[in-house]
Design a protein around this motif. Structure first.
Motif, PDB file in Angstrom:
ATOM      1  N   GLU A 141       9.741   0.879 -48.915  1.00  0.00           N
ATOM      2  CA  GLU A 141      10.123  -0.370 -49.321  1.00  0.00           C
ATOM      3  C   GLU A 141      11.465  -0.557 -49.411  1.00  0.00           C
ATOM      4  O   GLU A 141      12.720  -1.327 -48.992  1.00  0.00           O
ATOM      5  CB  GLU A 141      10.012  -0.987 -50.812  1.00  0.00           C
ATOM      6  CG  GLU A 141       8.429  -0.708 -51.516  1.00  0.00           C
ATOM      7  CD  GLU A 141       8.497  -1.534 -52.339  1.00  0.00           C
ATOM      8  OE1 GLU A 141       7.441  -2.392 -52.878  1.00  0.00           O
ATOM      9  OE2 GLU A 141       8.771  -0.155 -53.559  1.00  0.00           O
ATOM     10  N   ARG A 168      13.749  -6.519 -58.693  1.00  0.00           N
ATOM     11  CA  ARG A 168      13.826  -5.034 -58.267  1.00  0.00           C
ATOM     12  C   ARG A 168      14.727  -4.553 -57.800  1.00  0.00           C
ATOM     13  O   ARG A 168      14.844  -3.419 -57.596  1.00  0.00           O
ATOM     14  CB  ARG A 168      12.226  -4.609 -57.867  1.00  0.00           C
ATOM     15  CG  ARG A 168      10.906  -4.711 -58.815  1.00  0.00           C
ATOM     16  CD  ARG A 168      10.324  -3.293 -58.215  1.00  0.00           C
ATOM     17  NE  ARG A 168       9.655  -4.788 -56.601  1.00  0.00           N
ATOM     18  CZ  ARG A 168       8.539  -3.499 -55.415  1.00  0.00           C
ATOM     19  NH1 ARG A 168       8.215  -2.586 -55.720  1.00  0.00           N
ATOM     20  NH2 ARG A 168       8.270  -4.610 -55.089  1.00  0.00           N
ATOM     21  N   THR A 185      11.455   5.601 -58.520  1.00  0.00           N
ATOM     22  CA  THR A 185      13.005   6.402 -57.787  1.00  0.00           C
ATOM     23  C   THR A 185      14.008   6.736 -58.231  1.00  0.00           C
ATOM     24  O   THR A 185      14.365   5.932 -59.072  1.00  0.00           O
ATOM     25  CB  THR A 185      12.884   5.445 -55.566  1.00  0.00           C
ATOM     26  OG1 THR A 185      11.694   5.585 -54.943  1.00  0.00           O
ATOM     27  CG2 THR A 185      14.037   6.137 -55.616  1.00  0.00           C
ATOM     28  N   PRO A 238      11.534   1.218 -60.849  1.00  0.00           N
ATOM     29  CA  PRO A 238      10.359   1.579 -60.103  1.00  0.00           C
ATOM     30  C   PRO A 238       9.954   0.486 -58.321  1.00  0.00           C
ATOM     31  O   PRO A 238       9.155  -0.740 -58.545  1.00  0.00           O
ATOM     32  CB  PRO A 238       9.549   0.284 -61.258  1.00  0.00           C
ATOM     33  CG  PRO A 238      10.358  -0.927 -61.289  1.00  0.00           C
ATOM     34  CD  PRO A 238      11.741   0.202 -61.052  1.00  0.00           C
ATOM     35  N   VAL A 239      10.644   1.764 -57.646  1.00  0.00           N
ATOM     36  CA  VAL A 239      10.054   1.370 -56.593  1.00  0.00           C
ATOM     37  C   VAL A 239       9.409   2.024 -55.441  1.00  0.00           C
ATOM     38  O   VAL A 239       9.552   3.297 -56.102  1.00  0.00           O
ATOM     39  CB  VAL A 239      11.561   0.614 -55.815  1.00  0.00           C
ATOM     40  CG1 VAL A 239      11.627  -0.473 -56.327  1.00  0.00           C
ATOM     41  CG2 VAL A 239      12.541   1.546 -55.658  1.00  0.00           C
ATOM     42  N   ALA A 240       9.370   2.150 -54.804  1.00  0.00           N
ATOM     43  CA  ALA A 240       9.514   3.365 -53.731  1.00  0.00           C
ATOM     44  C   ALA A 240      10.580   3.485 -52.470  1.00  0.00           C
ATOM     45  O   ALA A 240      11.094   2.280 -51.762  1.00  0.00           O
ATOM     46  CB  ALA A 240       7.635   2.959 -52.852  1.00  0.00           C
ATOM     47  N   PRO A 243       4.751   7.728 -57.134  1.00  0.00           N
ATOM     48  CA  PRO A 243       4.595   6.270 -56.902  1.00  0.00           C
ATOM     49  C   PRO A 243       5.063   5.205 -56.440  1.00  0.00           C
ATOM     50  O   PRO A 243       5.316   4.568 -55.927  1.00  0.00           O
ATOM     51  CB  PRO A 243       3.052   6.085 -56.731  1.00  0.00           C
ATOM     52  CG  PRO A 243       2.281   7.954 -57.035  1.00  0.00           C
ATOM     53  CD  PRO A 243       3.188   8.605 -57.592  1.00  0.00           C
ATOM     54  N   ASN A 244       5.902   4.893 -58.231  1.00  0.00           N
ATOM     55  CA  ASN A 244       6.527   3.987 -58.008  1.00  0.00           C
ATOM     56  C   ASN A 244       7.330   4.082 -59.054  1.00  0.00           C
ATOM     57  O   ASN A 244       8.026   3.621 -59.784  1.00  0.00           O
ATOM     58  CB  ASN A 244       5.566   3.033 -58.897  1.00  0.00           C
ATOM     59  CG  ASN A 244       5.973   1.538 -58.622  1.00  0.00           C
ATOM     60  OD1 ASN A 244       6.413   1.099 -58.228  1.00  0.00           O
ATOM     61  ND2 ASN A 244       5.586   0.970 -60.101  1.00  0.00           N
ATOM     62  N   GLN A 264      12.125   9.312 -54.383  1.00  0.00           N
ATOM     63  CA  GLN A 264      10.826   8.666 -54.844  1.00  0.00           C
ATOM     64  C   GLN A 264      10.076  10.171 -55.124  1.00  0.00           C
ATOM     65  O   GLN A 264       9.773  11.120 -55.096  1.00  0.00           O
ATOM     66  CB  GLN A 264       9.881   8.015 -54.097  1.00  0.00           C
ATOM     67  CG  GLN A 264       8.979   7.810 -54.066  1.00  0.00           C
ATOM     68  CD  GLN A 264       8.268   7.158 -53.263  1.00  0.00           C
ATOM     69  OE1 GLN A 264       8.895   6.253 -52.380  1.00  0.00           O
ATOM     70  NE2 GLN A 264       6.874   6.530 -53.778  1.00  0.00           N
TER      71      GLN A 264
END
Length: 248
Positions: free
Chosen positions: A186, A160, A107, A181-183, A104-105, A101
């Motif tokens: 998640e 996503r 990876t 756009p993932v953390a 924040p948004n 990552q």
């Protein structure tokens, strides 16, 4: 709007000309605010909003390798070992996904494949981490239901959980860097599937369908010089070992 983030790459450089070559290539990218290369440590520190996959491509275009060593976030790494569940093959491990990552948004996923039939394969994140029956038990594509519920405009967007695709060559190898756009939090505990189709259905005995559970990767990115305190191998020794195994 994407906030600027920092990434650190290990890059083999032997002289100041190498540093200049790498820096010049990176500054040609949109969204690069700062490049700081350390010749002694063979590290390149980058700040900006350019996609990490574009940064890697720019470094590789100079004829050098690049290994992502860290980012501006903590607890930001994960790994997924991809295996076929077919009983007809002995070497079941055929892929590896490294995930970091970088904001924040966002990876970055470094996906490496070895041993599949030539062609195009899709990488997807599934709802569940149950791989007892291979990809067949991993559930649907993550975020797919949420995307449909949001409404007609949002329904046109990809979930996503659809990460992208990788081309496998005639030698059965493929590698791609993907930005999503993932953390990391998640993804932990879910599964990744690499297959010729996004949706399935998946068959357990399909040797060209890979699946693995995403697990947190602790410590790999915390040491700029050593990959493992047990083996003492540096990043380039690890890379060569992976190349010998067809995994990098």
């Amino acid at each position: 709007m994407i906030e600027p983030f920092q990434t650190t790459f290990a890059v083999p450089m032997t002289c100041e000309s190498c540093v200049k070559h790498v820096s010049t290539s990176l500054y040609k990218l949109d969204g690069i605010n700062k490049v700081d290369a350390n010749l002694k440590e063979q590290l390149v520190f980058i700040e900006g909003t350019a996609p990490p996959s574009s940064i890697v491509s720019a470094i590789q275009d100079t004829g050098r390798d690049a290994i992502l060593r860290g980012s501006g976030t903590t607890n930001s790494s994960a790994v997924c070992i991809l295996e076929t569940h077919s009983n007809s093959v002995s070497n079941k491990v055929r892929g590896l996904a490294r995930m970091v990552q970088v904001s924040p948004n966002m990876t970055l996923v470094d996906l490496t494949i070895n041993g599949l039939a030539p062609g195009k394969y899709h990488a997807t994140i599934r709802e569940a981490g149950d791989i007892s029956q291979g990809a067949a038990s991993a559930g649907g594509i993550w975020d797919a239901l949420k995307t449909k519920v949001l409404g007609s405009d949002e329904a046109q967007k990809e979930p996503r959980g659809i990460f992208g695709s990788v081309e496998v060559d005639q030698k059965g190898r493929g590698n791609v860097f993907l930005d999503r756009p993932v953390a990391i939090w998640e993804l932990i505990g879910r599964s990744m599937v690499v297959s010729g189709t996004k949706e399935g259905p998946f068959k357990r005995e399909d040797e060209n369908t890979l699946v693995g559970v995403i697990a947190r990767s602790a410590g790999v990115w915390d040491n700029d010089k050593m990959v493992c305190s047990c083996s003492g191998k540096n990043v380039w020794e690890e890379r060569q070992e992976q190349v010998g195994q067809g995994m990098a």
